[in-house]
Design an enzyme around this catalytic site. Structure first.
Site, PDB file in Angstrom:
ATOM      1  N   THR A 131       0.855  -1.186   0.000  1.00 55.52           N
ATOM      2  CA  THR A 131       0.000   0.000   0.000  1.00 55.52           C
ATOM      3  C   THR A 131       0.895   1.241   0.000  1.00 55.52           C
ATOM      4  OG1 THR A 131      -0.094   0.305   2.406  1.00 55.52           O
ATOM      5  CG2 THR A 131      -1.642  -1.288   1.435  1.00 55.52           C
ATOM      6  N   ARG A 132       0.284   2.409   0.190  1.00 56.59           N
ATOM      7  CA  ARG A 132       1.060   3.642   0.289  1.00 56.59           C
ATOM      8  C   ARG A 132       1.460   3.951   1.734  1.00 56.59           C
ATOM      9  NH1 ARG A 132      -2.735   7.024  -0.830  1.00 56.59           N
ATOM     10  NH2 ARG A 132      -1.468   8.868  -0.396  1.00 56.59           N
ATOM     11  N   LYS A 133       1.197   3.034   2.635  1.00 54.07           N
ATOM     12  CA  LYS A 133       1.619   3.212   4.029  1.00 54.07           C
ATOM     13  C   LYS A 133       3.088   2.808   4.143  1.00 54.07           C
ATOM     14  CE  LYS A 133      -3.009   2.541   5.959  1.00 54.07           C
ATOM     15  NZ  LYS A 133      -3.890   1.718   6.813  1.00 54.07           N
ATOM     16  N   THR A 134       3.927   3.736   3.726  1.00 53.92           N
ATOM     17  CA  THR A 134       5.368   3.484   3.674  1.00 53.92           C
ATOM     18  C   THR A 134       6.106   4.571   4.453  1.00 53.92           C
ATOM     19  OG1 THR A 134       5.499   4.727   1.592  1.00 53.92           O
ATOM     20  CG2 THR A 134       5.244   2.334   1.426  1.00 53.92           C
TER      21      THR A 134
END
Length: 277
Positions: A131-134
């Site tokens: 996901t974009r949870k980086t």
């Protein structure tokens, strides 16, 4: 994904952060021509990732450091495996040690965690994706590690794919309005994904010809029903409540994609160490 120029620029900034105005320990304990030999060893089982980044840290600091690798990205490593031998200018090996380890420990940890999830899916067709949870400014390295671990990649950033979520739907007035407005404005090269949490929303997304339909936080029974409704008319993504215990059952519903922030955000670092010889 990780071109040489990109790695070098990122590494230079990381070294500037760590070294500051100088390594006051190493500067006064080593001479300019001192030579050091050490090994990069694994202290845990996992998947190795970050070879080029590890090497770049030392190459940026000195052209008098030689590294011989015995493992490449994607290789399975066991506890006590030797991954590489490093020999050269002692000052710069000591100066770069922590930064180099930070990269490979983090990347190897993500590759290892991703591999666990993909294996837990078993023989089902579903792919585990990120996901974009980086970590800010570390996304490319984390996504690369996901790929090395056997996973697949979701969008890199907000310009890659149009993803309509509940707040977008509320703002646009309806799911149909949101899709219509996007189709009038975005490039033909971009896909449209719709996040759905009810069967009714899934039906509306199908009627709008959405490219990807995300089944968000649905129970298994509802998810199976939605997969049948979609019937190949769109890529089906499952999201929410994804962990190593649930990912296999989610895959059994027939979805194409299972997205999870856990493979990156909750991945522990892999224990690797630089040991003097």
């Amino acid at each position: 994904m990780l071109d040489k120029f990109f790695i070098e620029e990122h590494v230079k900034k990381a070294l500037m952060e760590d070294i500051g105005f100088g390594d006051i320990t190493t500067d006064y304990l080593t001479d300019e021509n001192d030579v050091m030999s050490c090994a990069l060893n694994s202290r845990a089982d996992g998947i190795f990732c970050g070879k080029a980044v590890f090497e770049t840290v030392f190459k940026v600091l000195s052209d008098k450091i030689d590294i011989k690798f015995y493992k490449k990205d994607g290789d399975v490593i066991k506890k006590d495996d030797k991954i590489a031998d490093i020999k050269g200018n002692a000052k710069y090996i000591l100066m770069g040690e922590r930064t180099a380890l930070n990269y490979v420990q983090r990347m190897s940890g993500i590759a290892t965690e991703t591999n666990k999830y993909q294996k837990a899916i078993g023989t089902y067709k579903a792919k585990i994706v990120d996901t974009r949870k980086t970590t800010p400014l570390f996304r490319a390295f984390e996504k690369y590690a996901v790929k090395i671990g056997g996973g697949s990649l979701h969008r890199f950033n907000l310009s890659d794919c149009a993803m309509i979520k509940d707040n977008h739907i509320k703002y646009a007035g309806s799911l149909t309005n949101a899709v219509k407005k996007l189709k009038q404005n975005i490039s033909h090269a971009h896909k449209i994904e719709v996040e759905c949490d009810t069967v009714e929303q899934v039906k509306e997304a199908i009627s709008c010809n959405a490219d990807i339909i995300m089944l968000d936080n649905m129970d298994i029974g509802t998810m199976r029903e939605c997969v049948k409704l979609i019937n190949g008319q769109a890529i089906v993504e499952a999201s929410g409540n994804v962990n190593l215990q649930t990912v296999g059952e989610l895959a059994s519903t027939g979805v194409d994609i299972i997205s999870s922030s856990a493979i990156v955000a909750k991945a522990p670092t892999l224990d690797l160490g630089l040991d003097s010889l």
